[in-house]
Scaffold this motif. Structure first.
Motif, PDB file in Angstrom:
ATOM      1  N   PHE A 120       0.835  -1.199   0.000  1.00 27.21           N
ATOM      2  CA  PHE A 120       0.000   0.000   0.000  1.00 27.21           C
ATOM      3  C   PHE A 120       0.868   1.247   0.000  1.00 27.21           C
ATOM      4  O   PHE A 120       2.007   1.230   0.478  1.00 27.21           O
ATOM      5  N   GLY A 121       0.315   2.352  -0.507  1.00 22.77           N
ATOM      6  CA  GLY A 121       1.007   3.622  -0.481  1.00 22.77           C
ATOM      7  C   GLY A 121       0.948   4.260   0.885  1.00 22.77           C
ATOM      8  O   GLY A 121       0.171   3.853   1.754  1.00 22.77           O
ATOM      9  N   GLU A 122       1.751   5.284   1.094  1.00 22.67           N
ATOM     10  CA  GLU A 122       1.831   5.926   2.403  1.00 22.67           C
ATOM     11  C   GLU A 122       0.516   6.567   2.818  1.00 22.67           C
ATOM     12  O   GLU A 122       0.136   6.505   3.995  1.00 22.67           O
ATOM     13  N   GLU A 123      -0.194   7.198   1.881  1.00 25.20           N
ATOM     14  CA  GLU A 123      -1.479   7.811   2.211  1.00 25.20           C
ATOM     15  C   GLU A 123      -2.481   6.755   2.664  1.00 25.20           C
ATOM     16  O   GLU A 123      -3.268   6.980   3.590  1.00 25.20           O
ATOM     17  N   THR A 245      13.450   4.990   0.035  1.00 27.76           N
ATOM     18  CA  THR A 245      12.473   5.585  -0.883  1.00 27.76           C
ATOM     19  C   THR A 245      11.251   6.097  -0.149  1.00 27.76           C
ATOM     20  O   THR A 245      10.480   6.888  -0.705  1.00 27.76           O
ATOM     21  N   PHE A 246      11.043   5.662   1.094  1.00 31.33           N
ATOM     22  CA  PHE A 246       9.905   6.138   1.867  1.00 31.33           C
ATOM     23  C   PHE A 246      10.219   7.481   2.507  1.00 31.33           C
ATOM     24  O   PHE A 246      11.380   7.869   2.658  1.00 31.33           O
ATOM     25  N   SER A 247       9.164   8.191   2.878  1.00 29.71           N
ATOM     26  CA  SER A 247       9.339   9.500   3.491  1.00 29.71           C
ATOM     27  C   SER A 247      10.048   9.371   4.828  1.00 29.71           C
ATOM     28  O   SER A 247       9.963   8.349   5.510  1.00 29.71           O
ATOM     29  N   SER A 248      10.749  10.437   5.209  1.00 30.94           N
ATOM     30  CA  SER A 248      11.448  10.432   6.497  1.00 30.94           C
ATOM     31  C   SER A 248      10.470  10.295   7.650  1.00 30.94           C
ATOM     32  O   SER A 248      10.795   9.707   8.688  1.00 30.94           O
ATOM     33  N   ALA A 249       9.251  10.819   7.471  1.00 31.65           N
ATOM     34  CA  ALA A 249       8.239  10.726   8.536  1.00 31.65           C
ATOM     35  C   ALA A 249       7.818   9.281   8.758  1.00 31.65           C
ATOM     36  O   ALA A 249       7.656   8.837   9.902  1.00 31.65           O
ATOM     37  N   LEU A 250       7.633   8.535   7.676  1.00 33.84           N
ATOM     38  CA  LEU A 250       7.259   7.125   7.812  1.00 33.84           C
ATOM     39  C   LEU A 250       8.407   6.312   8.391  1.00 33.84           C
ATOM     40  O   LEU A 250       8.202   5.442   9.246  1.00 33.84           O
TER      41      LEU A 250
END
Length: 338
Positions: A120-123, A245-250
């Motif tokens: 799944f995507g981050e959103e 590749t994922f956001s720093s927040a995740l």
């Protein structure tokens, strides 16, 4: 921390009632049937594979509570206590004899969706994490550990919103209490559970971290082992690194959930909500469930849905089971309980 039993009294106000009615919990017992409108009987997932729960009982003190203050909790709390039932009258309820009911969740479970999507995507994961985090926060405010957080136990209603189910391994801890039973599903078990304890509610947040990691990467960080000793050795040596590749927040969220030391782990809802990953996200249950979850509902039309959801289970077992009569019979909750 959510393990403080003293918060039980405070949770009876209007705000707590709003949280209780948000509907992220399922399979919570007959004492609140009329409050929640539950009407369908739910059975635990079937299928014998490495993801199934294991139960290896250790010290006997984990299966019973010491006597102390507050021996008779309110009814809406006692339904979460399968290990410690509180009969209303002598002989009214036998130990372990609850008739558990829940919402009818027609959209299947999160594991089926994951098998179909791959990842799944981050959103998308943000919504899943917010809803499940809310459910965990509510349970932990009552002192309840779930102890079997996994995709198969995340059911989905007809709008695609999640329902946390299967409280067969749940346990209520008194303030400052610890558990020692090695139980759960081995790929999701926190290192402190694998080692035989002591552990508390922080273990559920580890399991949530494993689930979110798997949802966004498409695979479990570690393959399951045949016993908890081998799994513990793997967990202790493994570095839970999220792809860059994922956001720093995740990455930060998963790193804090998958902290091997439970004392340093992200382990309560307030800290969870303050994560950068949830910036701009409302944790209000009504706002979270206001609109259908389209990315979940779209998967119901997938041609492989039936095969993936069955996962090797055959409907032949139900040849002599009249599902239509059960589901459409005009039986009231009181008659079901009777």
């Amino acid at each position: 921390m959510g393990g403080e039993v003293s918060k039980n009294r405070k949770s009876e106000g209007p705000a707590a009632q709003r949280r209780f009615s948000h509907g992220f919990l399922s399979n919570v017992g007959v004492s609140i049937v009329h409050r929640l409108g539950h009407s369908a009987v739910f059975s635990r997932p079937v299928g014998a594979d490495s993801r199934q729960p294991i139960r290896l009982l250790l010290p006997p003190e984990d299966g019973a509570e010491a006597s102390g203050a507050d021996p008779t909790p309110p009814a809406f709390i006692s339904v979460f206590l399968p290990e410690f039932p509180h009969p209303r009258s002598p002989g009214a309820v036998k130990r372990g004899s609850h008739h558990s009911v829940c919402d009818y969740c027609s959209t299947g479970d999160l594991h089926t969706c994951w098998l179909l999507r791959g990842h799944f995507g981050e959103e998308e994961v943000r919504l899943i994490a917010a809803e499940l985090g809310s459910a965990l926060g509510f349970l932990h405010d009552l002192g309840i550990m779930h102890r079997d957080i996994k995709m198969e136990n995340i059911l989905l209603n007809d709008q695609g919103h999640l329902r946390l189910s299967d409280f067969g391994l749940s346990r209520r801890l008194k303030r400052g209490g610890r558990a020692f039973t090695i139980c759960g599903t081995i790929q999701y078990m926190a290192p402190e559970i694998l080692s035989g304890g002591p552990y508390n509610h922080a273990a559920d947040w580890w399991s949530l971290g494993i689930m979110l990691f798997s949802l966004v990467t498409g695979k479990f960080p570690l393959m399951a082992e045949i016993d908890h000793c081998r799994m513990l050795a793997k967990v202790r040596d493994f570095s839970y690194v999220v792809p860059e590749t994922f956001s720093s927040a995740l990455i930060l969220l998963l790193t804090e959930l998958l902290c091997k030391n439970p004392m340093n782990r992200l382990r309560n809802l307030e800290c969870f909500k303050m994560q950068t990953f949830f910036r701009g996200t409302s944790f209000d249950p009504y706002i979270l469930q206001k609109t259908p979850v389209e990315f979940i509902l779209e998967l119901r039309t997938h041609p492989d849905w039936a095969a993936k959801s069955a996962r090797g289970f055959s409907l032949d077992y139900f040849d002599n089971f009249d599902c239509d009569q059960i589901l459409h019979s005009p039986v009231s909750p009181s008659e079901v309980m009777g």
